[in-house]
Design an enzyme around this catalytic site. Structure first.
Site, PDB file in Angstrom:
ATOM      1  CE1 TYR A   1      -2.529  -6.996  -4.204  1.00  0.00           C
ATOM      2  CE2 TYR A   1      -3.403  -6.621  -2.010  1.00  0.00           C
ATOM      3  CZ  TYR A   1      -3.611  -6.820  -3.352  1.00  0.00           C
ATOM      4  OH  TYR A   1      -4.891  -6.841  -3.852  1.00  0.00           O
TER       5      TYR A   1
ATOM      6  CE  LYS B   1      -3.144 -10.459  -5.073  1.00  0.00           C
ATOM      7  NZ  LYS B   1      -4.368  -9.869  -4.470  1.00  0.00           N
TER       8      LYS B   1
END
Length: 321
Positions: free
Chosen positions: A153, A181
């Site tokens: 992330y 992400k």
């Protein structure tokens, strides 16, 4: 998670298939609170049913929108156990496990696995900024201790540290990492990130900023982790489907709704307004209360009315409400 194998004909390393599909919309779920350090169980049930019925591909709990760093370890565990129970296998459950302490990250990941979560999500450690060599070694060291597929992330706006592309290229050698992400908002970076899928064809790359979903998909992204999907999941799912189908007319129509919805994020003067606005909207449509975790305060009546007006304009809230 399967190990990488070697193609006998070409001699090239073939990555394993991802154990879960994250292609589509994955809402970063808010954490419904009944009081300080008290989970709103009924609100969580309504919220999860709401987003799943809206067609989302998975749910991501204990991320930024979920206010994870502000929650006690006890409450985080309760949120994991309850979410997995309520979801009941209808969609994959991703759990944010990042902590400033290495051991707490591992402990939370182990608990998530015990509860039946499908994947863990790990951002760069925060407070003390890590160099890229330190970050690479950190992920290489911690990944074998996380008993779940792992999504990285990139959230430099809050952690102050990027997963640089060369770092991700090195980390792509770890089979249990299933994708990234990206919430940087930097589309040039996102394009380079998607190019890493030529090395790891099983990687799934998702965009955070919801207004950038069309551009991200055009660059090779697989979907979005979009906060607005807490409130109107079917709208974001329709946008994703229209993008996949190449239906530009449908994309333009639904994107207009998304862009109008984003006006709620401009209400209020503090950086916490994104979370407060999302929770306020959920409260207005009867999903859960709008209480944020400390140190934030919920919107006062004037700001709440501004949120309501936006929701009325896009038809999410009835005119008389």
């Amino acid at each position: 998670m399967g190990s990488a194998v070697t193609n006998e004909a070409s001699g090239q390393r073939v990555p394993p298939s991802s154990p879960i599909s994250l292609q589509g919309i994955v809402p970063p779920l808010v954490t419904p609170l009944a009081d300080r350090d008290e989970l709103d169980h009924a609100g969580l049930q309504r919220l999860l049913d709401h987003v799943i019925e809206g067609g989302v591909a998975a749910v991501f709990i204990l991320g930024t929108t979920g206010e994870a760093p502000s929650l006690s370890y006890r409450l985080r565990r309760e949120m994991i156990a309850e979410s997995v129970r309520i979801v009941g296998g209808r969609v994959p459950v991703l759990v944010g496990v990042t902590d400033t302490a290495y051991v707490e990250t591992v402990n939370l990941a182990e608990y998530a696995a015990e509860c039946g979560a499908d994947a863990a999500v790990l951002t760069t450690p925060y407070y003390f900024p890590a160099g890229q060599t330190e970050l690479t070694r950190y992920v290489q060291s911690i990944t074998p201790k996380i008993p779940l597929p792992l999504m990285l992330y990139n959230m430099p706006g809050l952690t102050k540290v990027w997963f640089e592309i060369e770092t991700l290229k090195q980390l792509s050698e770890i089979p249990s990492i299933i994708g990234v992400k990206d919430s940087s908002g930097d589309l040039e970076y996102f394009e380079r990130l998607c190019q890493l899928k030529s090395i790891r064809t099983d990687w799934q790359v998702l965009i955070g900023p919801e207004a950038l979903l069309p551009q991200a998909m055009a660059l090779g992204g697989d979907g979005g982790v979009n906060g607005g999907a807490n409130v109107m999941p079917s709208v974001f799912v329709d946008c994703y489907k229209a993008l996949v189908a190449g239906d530009t007319e449908a994309v333009d129509a639904v994107l207009a709704t998304i862009l109008k919805f984003q006006e709620i994020y401009e209400i209020g003067k503090y950086a916490s307004r994104h979370i407060k606005a999302t929770k306020s909207a959920l409260s207005l449509i009867g999903i859960c209360e709008d209480l944020p975790a400390d140190p934030f305060n919920r919107f006062l009546a004037p700001q709440r009315e501004q949120v309501a007006e936006v929701l009325r304009e896009i038809g999410v809230l009835g005119k008389g409400k």
